[in-house]
Scaffold this motif. Structure first.
Motif, PDB file in Angstrom:
ATOM      1  N   MET A  91      13.298  31.493  -3.453  1.00  0.00           N
ATOM      2  CA  MET A  91      14.324  32.265  -2.793  1.00  0.00           C
ATOM      3  C   MET A  91      14.035  33.738  -3.007  1.00  0.00           C
ATOM      4  N   HIS A  92      14.260  34.506  -1.980  1.00  0.00           N
ATOM      5  CA  HIS A  92      13.869  35.910  -1.972  1.00  0.00           C
ATOM      6  C   HIS A  92      15.121  36.797  -1.978  1.00  0.00           C
ATOM      7  N   ILE A  93      15.196  37.688  -2.956  1.00  0.00           N
ATOM      8  CA  ILE A  93      16.361  38.547  -3.146  1.00  0.00           C
ATOM      9  C   ILE A  93      15.935  40.006  -3.079  1.00  0.00           C
ATOM     10  N   LEU A  94      16.746  40.824  -2.412  1.00  0.00           N
ATOM     11  CA  LEU A  94      16.550  42.278  -2.409  1.00  0.00           C
ATOM     12  C   LEU A  94      17.665  42.911  -3.227  1.00  0.00           C
ATOM     13  N   VAL A  95      17.281  43.687  -4.237  1.00  0.00           N
ATOM     14  CA  VAL A  95      18.236  44.413  -5.074  1.00  0.00           C
ATOM     15  C   VAL A  95      18.125  45.894  -4.724  1.00  0.00           C
ATOM     16  N   VAL A  96      19.282  46.508  -4.430  1.00  0.00           N
ATOM     17  CA  VAL A  96      19.317  47.913  -4.015  1.00  0.00           C
ATOM     18  C   VAL A  96      20.218  48.689  -4.964  1.00  0.00           C
ATOM     19  N   ASP A  97      19.633  49.668  -5.655  1.00  0.00           N
ATOM     20  CA  ASP A  97      20.391  50.503  -6.586  1.00  0.00           C
ATOM     21  C   ASP A  97      19.598  51.782  -6.816  1.00  0.00           C
ATOM     22  N   ASP A  98      20.279  52.899  -7.017  1.00  0.00           N
ATOM     23  CA  ASP A  98      19.581  54.164  -7.231  1.00  0.00           C
ATOM     24  C   ASP A  98      19.190  54.398  -8.686  1.00  0.00           C
ATOM     25  N   LYS A  99      19.516  53.472  -9.558  1.00  0.00           N
ATOM     26  CA  LYS A  99      19.153  53.583 -10.973  1.00  0.00           C
ATOM     27  C   LYS A  99      18.005  52.615 -11.265  1.00  0.00           C
ATOM     28  N   GLN A 100      16.845  53.173 -11.630  1.00  0.00           N
ATOM     29  CA  GLN A 100      15.665  52.350 -11.880  1.00  0.00           C
ATOM     30  C   GLN A 100      15.894  51.356 -13.007  1.00  0.00           C
ATOM     31  N   VAL A 101      16.656  51.747 -14.031  1.00  0.00           N
ATOM     32  CA  VAL A 101      16.912  50.851 -15.155  1.00  0.00           C
ATOM     33  C   VAL A 101      17.666  49.601 -14.691  1.00  0.00           C
ATOM     34  N   ILE A 102      18.564  49.744 -13.742  1.00  0.00           N
ATOM     35  CA  ILE A 102      19.300  48.589 -13.219  1.00  0.00           C
ATOM     36  C   ILE A 102      18.373  47.719 -12.375  1.00  0.00           C
ATOM     37  N   LEU A 103      17.547  48.360 -11.546  1.00  0.00           N
ATOM     38  CA  LEU A 103      16.581  47.597 -10.751  1.00  0.00           C
ATOM     39  C   LEU A 103      15.671  46.780 -11.662  1.00  0.00           C
ATOM     40  N   ASP A 104      15.157  47.410 -12.715  1.00  0.00           N
ATOM     41  CA  ASP A 104      14.253  46.724 -13.639  1.00  0.00           C
ATOM     42  C   ASP A 104      14.957  45.576 -14.359  1.00  0.00           C
ATOM     43  N   SER A 105      16.174  45.820 -14.794  1.00  0.00           N
ATOM     44  CA  SER A 105      16.938  44.810 -15.527  1.00  0.00           C
ATOM     45  C   SER A 105      17.241  43.601 -14.638  1.00  0.00           C
ATOM     46  N   LEU A 106      17.711  43.853 -13.421  1.00  0.00           N
ATOM     47  CA  LEU A 106      18.034  42.744 -12.526  1.00  0.00           C
ATOM     48  C   LEU A 106      16.776  42.009 -12.079  1.00  0.00           C
ATOM     49  N   ARG A 107      15.702  42.749 -11.831  1.00  0.00           N
ATOM     50  CA  ARG A 107      14.438  42.086 -11.452  1.00  0.00           C
ATOM     51  C   ARG A 107      13.991  41.135 -12.566  1.00  0.00           C
ATOM     52  N   ALA A 108      14.036  41.591 -13.810  1.00  0.00           N
ATOM     53  CA  ALA A 108      13.621  40.755 -14.939  1.00  0.00           C
ATOM     54  C   ALA A 108      14.495  39.507 -15.050  1.00  0.00           C
TER      55      ALA A 108
ATOM     56  N   GLU B 283      14.518  49.755   5.572  1.00  0.00           N
ATOM     57  CA  GLU B 283      13.116  49.636   5.980  1.00  0.00           C
ATOM     58  C   GLU B 283      12.531  48.293   5.543  1.00  0.00           C
ATOM     59  N   LYS B 284      12.851  47.848   4.331  1.00  0.00           N
ATOM     60  CA  LYS B 284      12.351  46.554   3.852  1.00  0.00           C
ATOM     61  C   LYS B 284      12.936  45.414   4.680  1.00  0.00           C
ATOM     62  N   LEU B 285      14.187  45.546   5.081  1.00  0.00           N
ATOM     63  CA  LEU B 285      14.842  44.500   5.873  1.00  0.00           C
ATOM     64  C   LEU B 285      14.219  44.345   7.257  1.00  0.00           C
ATOM     65  N   GLN B 286      13.532  45.361   7.730  1.00  0.00           N
ATOM     66  CA  GLN B 286      12.856  45.269   9.026  1.00  0.00           C
ATOM     67  C   GLN B 286      11.615  44.387   8.950  1.00  0.00           C
ATOM     68  N   ASN B 287      11.056  44.238   7.752  1.00  0.00           N
ATOM     69  CA  ASN B 287       9.799  43.511   7.594  1.00  0.00           C
ATOM     70  C   ASN B 287       9.906  42.188   6.849  1.00  0.00           C
ATOM     71  N   THR B 288      11.024  41.951   6.177  1.00  0.00           N
ATOM     72  CA  THR B 288      11.153  40.770   5.325  1.00  0.00           C
ATOM     73  C   THR B 288      12.524  40.143   5.515  1.00  0.00           C
ATOM     74  N   VAL B 289      12.549  38.812   5.498  1.00  0.00           N
ATOM     75  CA  VAL B 289      13.820  38.085   5.551  1.00  0.00           C
ATOM     76  C   VAL B 289      14.193  37.711   4.119  1.00  0.00           C
ATOM     77  N   TYR B 290      15.409  38.055   3.726  1.00  0.00           N
ATOM     78  CA  TYR B 290      15.886  37.778   2.373  1.00  0.00           C
ATOM     79  C   TYR B 290      16.980  36.720   2.408  1.00  0.00           C
ATOM     80  N   ASP B 291      17.066  35.954   1.318  1.00  0.00           N
ATOM     81  CA  ASP B 291      18.110  34.942   1.180  1.00  0.00           C
ATOM     82  C   ASP B 291      19.398  35.546   0.632  1.00  0.00           C
ATOM     83  N   LEU B 292      19.272  36.694  -0.054  1.00  0.00           N
ATOM     84  CA  LEU B 292      20.424  37.326  -0.692  1.00  0.00           C
ATOM     85  C   LEU B 292      20.137  38.807  -0.876  1.00  0.00           C
ATOM     86  N   LEU B 293      21.182  39.617  -0.698  1.00  0.00           N
ATOM     87  CA  LEU B 293      21.088  41.050  -0.973  1.00  0.00           C
ATOM     88  C   LEU B 293      22.080  41.381  -2.084  1.00  0.00           C
ATOM     89  N   ILE B 294      21.635  42.170  -3.046  1.00  0.00           N
ATOM     90  CA  ILE B 294      22.516  42.694  -4.090  1.00  0.00           C
ATOM     91  C   ILE B 294      22.489  44.198  -3.914  1.00  0.00           C
TER      92      ILE B 294
END
Length: 127
Positions: free
Chosen positions: A1-18, A38-49
């Motif tokens: 399953m493919h998830i896109l996480v969107v946040d302006d804080k890199q520490v949150i992106l890293d934490s959620l990715r892990a 831009e990513k949504l134009q090229n990839t289909v995701y199962d969930l967006l956070i």
């Protein structure tokens, strides 16, 4: 399953990715709404956070953009906020989101919510 996480804080992106990759999910990240768009134009995701407050395109603007798209309009969205859920209800129609969660994120609650949102209806289960 493919998830896109969107946040302006890199520490949150890293934490959620892990946390999410440890559960077997494929995770992409974006630092603001425009990058996510831009990513949504090229990839289909199962969930967006999606985070609420971000520069360039905030989470509400991004969610409205997603909901207008033929490809991603029905994708589940978990909306993250530091403003409190009652504040979000006063800013927009919360029906845009599959769920709204408060920051800081409780990882176990987030994982449980993701399983609830993804288990009944993902494109991978149809294969």
């Amino acid at each position: 399953m493919h998830i896109l996480v969107v946040d302006d804080k890199q520490v949150i992106l890293d934490s959620l990715r892990a946390a999410l990759t440890a559960q077997g999910y494929f995770v992409d990240t974006a630092i603001h709404g425009l990058a996510a768009s831009e990513k949504l134009q090229n990839t289909v995701y199962d969930l967006l956070i999606i985070d609420h407050l971000m520069p360039i395109m905030n989470g509400i603007q991004l969610t409205k953009h997603v909901r207008q798209s033929e490809c991603s309009g029905n994708t589940p969205i978990i909306f993250m906020t530091t403003q409190g859920q009652s504040s979000i209800k006063s800013l927009c129609n919360t029906d845009l989101f599959s769920a709204v969660i408060d920051k800081p994120i409780n990882e176990s609650n987030l994982l449980k919510l993701i399983k609830e949102l993804l288990s009944p209806n993902t494109r991978y289960q149809l294969l």
